[in-house]
Design a protein around this motif. Structure first.
Motif, PDB file in Angstrom:
ATOM      1  N   ALA A   2      -3.311  -8.593  14.125  1.00 49.58           N
ATOM      2  CA  ALA A   2      -4.312  -7.915  14.960  1.00 49.58           C
ATOM      3  C   ALA A   2      -4.907  -6.736  14.214  1.00 49.58           C
ATOM      4  N   HIS A   3      -6.068  -6.370  14.635  1.00 50.24           N
ATOM      5  CA  HIS A   3      -6.646  -5.106  14.206  1.00 50.24           C
ATOM      6  C   HIS A   3      -6.443  -4.106  15.341  1.00 50.24           C
ATOM      7  N   LEU A   4      -6.162  -2.867  14.970  1.00 48.12           N
ATOM      8  CA  LEU A   4      -5.850  -1.834  15.947  1.00 48.12           C
ATOM      9  C   LEU A   4      -6.594  -0.551  15.603  1.00 48.12           C
ATOM     10  N   VAL A  20     -20.534  -4.271  15.561  1.00 55.24           N
ATOM     11  CA  VAL A  20     -20.346  -5.403  14.639  1.00 55.24           C
ATOM     12  C   VAL A  20     -19.332  -6.428  15.136  1.00 55.24           C
ATOM     13  N   CYS A  21     -18.616  -6.120  16.188  1.00 47.13           N
ATOM     14  CA  CYS A  21     -17.535  -7.030  16.614  1.00 47.13           C
ATOM     15  C   CYS A  21     -18.111  -8.306  17.226  1.00 47.13           C
ATOM     16  N   PRO A  22     -17.815  -9.469  16.636  1.00 44.57           N
ATOM     17  CA  PRO A  22     -18.397 -10.723  17.132  1.00 44.57           C
ATOM     18  C   PRO A  22     -17.828 -11.181  18.473  1.00 44.57           C
ATOM     19  N   VAL A  23     -16.678 -10.624  18.857  1.00 43.25           N
ATOM     20  CA  VAL A  23     -16.074 -11.059  20.121  1.00 43.25           C
ATOM     21  C   VAL A  23     -15.987  -9.919  21.145  1.00 43.25           C
ATOM     22  N   ASP A  24     -16.644  -8.790  20.859  1.00 41.92           N
ATOM     23  CA  ASP A  24     -16.740  -7.679  21.813  1.00 41.92           C
ATOM     24  C   ASP A  24     -15.383  -7.287  22.407  1.00 41.92           C
ATOM     25  N   CYS A  25     -14.450  -6.985  21.521  1.00 48.19           N
ATOM     26  CA  CYS A  25     -13.097  -6.699  22.027  1.00 48.19           C
ATOM     27  C   CYS A  25     -12.691  -5.234  21.925  1.00 48.19           C
ATOM     28  N   PHE A  26     -13.688  -4.323  21.925  1.00 44.32           N
ATOM     29  CA  PHE A  26     -13.387  -2.888  21.972  1.00 44.32           C
ATOM     30  C   PHE A  26     -13.463  -2.387  23.420  1.00 44.32           C
ATOM     31  N   TYR A  27     -12.588  -1.425  23.733  1.00 48.23           N
ATOM     32  CA  TYR A  27     -12.522  -0.845  25.083  1.00 48.23           C
ATOM     33  C   TYR A  27     -12.517   0.671  24.963  1.00 48.23           C
ATOM     34  N   VAL A  34      -9.966   1.458  21.880  1.00 44.36           N
ATOM     35  CA  VAL A  34      -8.895   0.556  21.448  1.00 44.36           C
ATOM     36  C   VAL A  34      -9.473  -0.843  21.281  1.00 44.36           C
ATOM     37  N   ILE A  35      -8.709  -1.672  20.582  1.00 45.10           N
ATOM     38  CA  ILE A  35      -9.046  -3.085  20.398  1.00 45.10           C
ATOM     39  C   ILE A  35      -8.069  -3.905  21.224  1.00 45.10           C
ATOM     40  N   ASN A  36      -8.550  -4.946  21.874  1.00 46.41           N
ATOM     41  CA  ASN A  36      -7.631  -5.861  22.557  1.00 46.41           C
ATOM     42  C   ASN A  36      -7.090  -6.840  21.512  1.00 46.41           C
ATOM     43  N   GLU A  39      -7.718 -10.548  21.938  1.00 48.22           N
ATOM     44  CA  GLU A  39      -9.088 -11.056  21.793  1.00 48.22           C
ATOM     45  C   GLU A  39      -9.599 -10.981  20.355  1.00 48.22           C
ATOM     46  N   CYS A  40      -9.066 -10.053  19.586  1.00 49.44           N
ATOM     47  CA  CYS A  40      -9.507  -9.849  18.192  1.00 49.44           C
ATOM     48  C   CYS A  40      -9.255 -11.113  17.371  1.00 49.44           C
ATOM     49  N   ILE A  41     -10.265 -11.501  16.586  1.00 50.07           N
ATOM     50  CA  ILE A  41     -10.129 -12.706  15.741  1.00 50.07           C
ATOM     51  C   ILE A  41      -9.858 -12.338  14.280  1.00 50.07           C
ATOM     52  N   ASP A  42      -9.565 -11.066  14.033  1.00 52.65           N
ATOM     53  CA  ASP A  42      -9.167 -10.614  12.698  1.00 52.65           C
ATOM     54  C   ASP A  42     -10.210 -10.853  11.623  1.00 52.65           C
ATOM     55  N   CYS A  43     -11.455 -10.677  11.998  1.00 53.21           N
ATOM     56  CA  CYS A  43     -12.520 -10.881  10.997  1.00 53.21           C
ATOM     57  C   CYS A  43     -12.594  -9.708  10.026  1.00 53.21           C
ATOM     58  N   GLY A  44     -12.195  -8.520  10.481  1.00 54.10           N
ATOM     59  CA  GLY A  44     -12.141  -7.355   9.599  1.00 54.10           C
ATOM     60  C   GLY A  44     -13.456  -6.619   9.397  1.00 54.10           C
ATOM     61  N   VAL A  45     -14.537  -7.073  10.011  1.00 52.60           N
ATOM     62  CA  VAL A  45     -15.829  -6.425   9.732  1.00 52.60           C
ATOM     63  C   VAL A  45     -15.940  -5.025  10.330  1.00 52.60           C
ATOM     64  N   CYS A  46     -15.088  -4.692  11.284  1.00 52.35           N
ATOM     65  CA  CYS A  46     -15.149  -3.352  11.890  1.00 52.35           C
ATOM     66  C   CYS A  46     -14.553  -2.283  10.987  1.00 52.35           C
ATOM     67  N   ILE A  47     -13.653  -2.657  10.099  1.00 47.00           N
ATOM     68  CA  ILE A  47     -12.933  -1.654   9.292  1.00 47.00           C
ATOM     69  C   ILE A  47     -13.877  -0.733   8.519  1.00 47.00           C
TER      70      ILE A  47
HETATM   71 FE1  SF4 Z   1     -13.697  -7.261  16.347  1.00 45.41          FE
HETATM   72 FE2  SF4 Z   1     -13.281  -8.431  13.981  1.00 45.41          FE
HETATM   73 FE3  SF4 Z   1     -12.682  -5.850  14.320  1.00 45.41          FE
HETATM   74 FE4  SF4 Z   1     -11.209  -7.743  15.510  1.00 45.41          FE
HETATM   75  S1  SF4 Z   1     -11.399  -7.389  13.302  1.00 45.41           S
HETATM   76  S2  SF4 Z   1     -11.958  -5.842  16.446  1.00 45.41           S
HETATM   77  S3  SF4 Z   1     -12.777  -9.293  15.982  1.00 45.41           S
HETATM   78  S4  SF4 Z   1     -14.742  -6.755  14.414  1.00 45.41           S
END
Ligand code: SF4
Ligand code: F3S
Length: 106
Positions: A2-4, A20-27, A34-36, A39-47
């Protein structure tokens, strides 16, 4: 996996990560996001979007921030559009101290 989000987000909340989150999993809470992890797909683009380097990836479900992110993702509203950072963010930005004590749940 997971990303946190960790304490470096507290009192800053730049919110550039949510765009940038493709699955809109920020709250969004009062002074951090926080990230759920479910729901996070671990794409890493938010880092790289976070100027505080508050987002990281872990395999460890016992990680200090895992339960925190999981719990508050189910308490707080979803956020998908960036907005202004917190008014006092410059004071807390790039802080080397643990900001956990400043955390507000509501
Ligand atoms: Fe969203 Fe990807 Fe970041 Fe997970 S890693 S919170 S899916 S942008
Ligand atoms: Fe927080 Fe960084 Fe997003 S400060 S709101 S995790 S861009």
């Amino acid at each position: 996996m997971a990303h946190l989000v960790d304490d470096k987000c507290i009192m800053c909340k730049h919110t550039t990560c949510v765009e940038v989150c493709p699955v809109d999993c920020f709250y969004e809470g009062p002074n951090m996001l926080v990230i759920n992890p479910d729901e996070c797909i671990d794409c890493g683009v938010c880092i790289p979007e976070c100027p505080e380097e508050a987002i990281y990836q872990t395999d460890d479900v016992n990680d200090k921030w895992y339960k925190h992110n999981e719990y508050f993702a189910n308490e707080w509203p979803n956020i998908t559009e960036a907005k202004d950072p917190m008014p006092e963010y410059e004071q807390y930005s790039n802080s080397s101290e643990d900001k956990t004590k400043l955390f507000k749940a509501k």
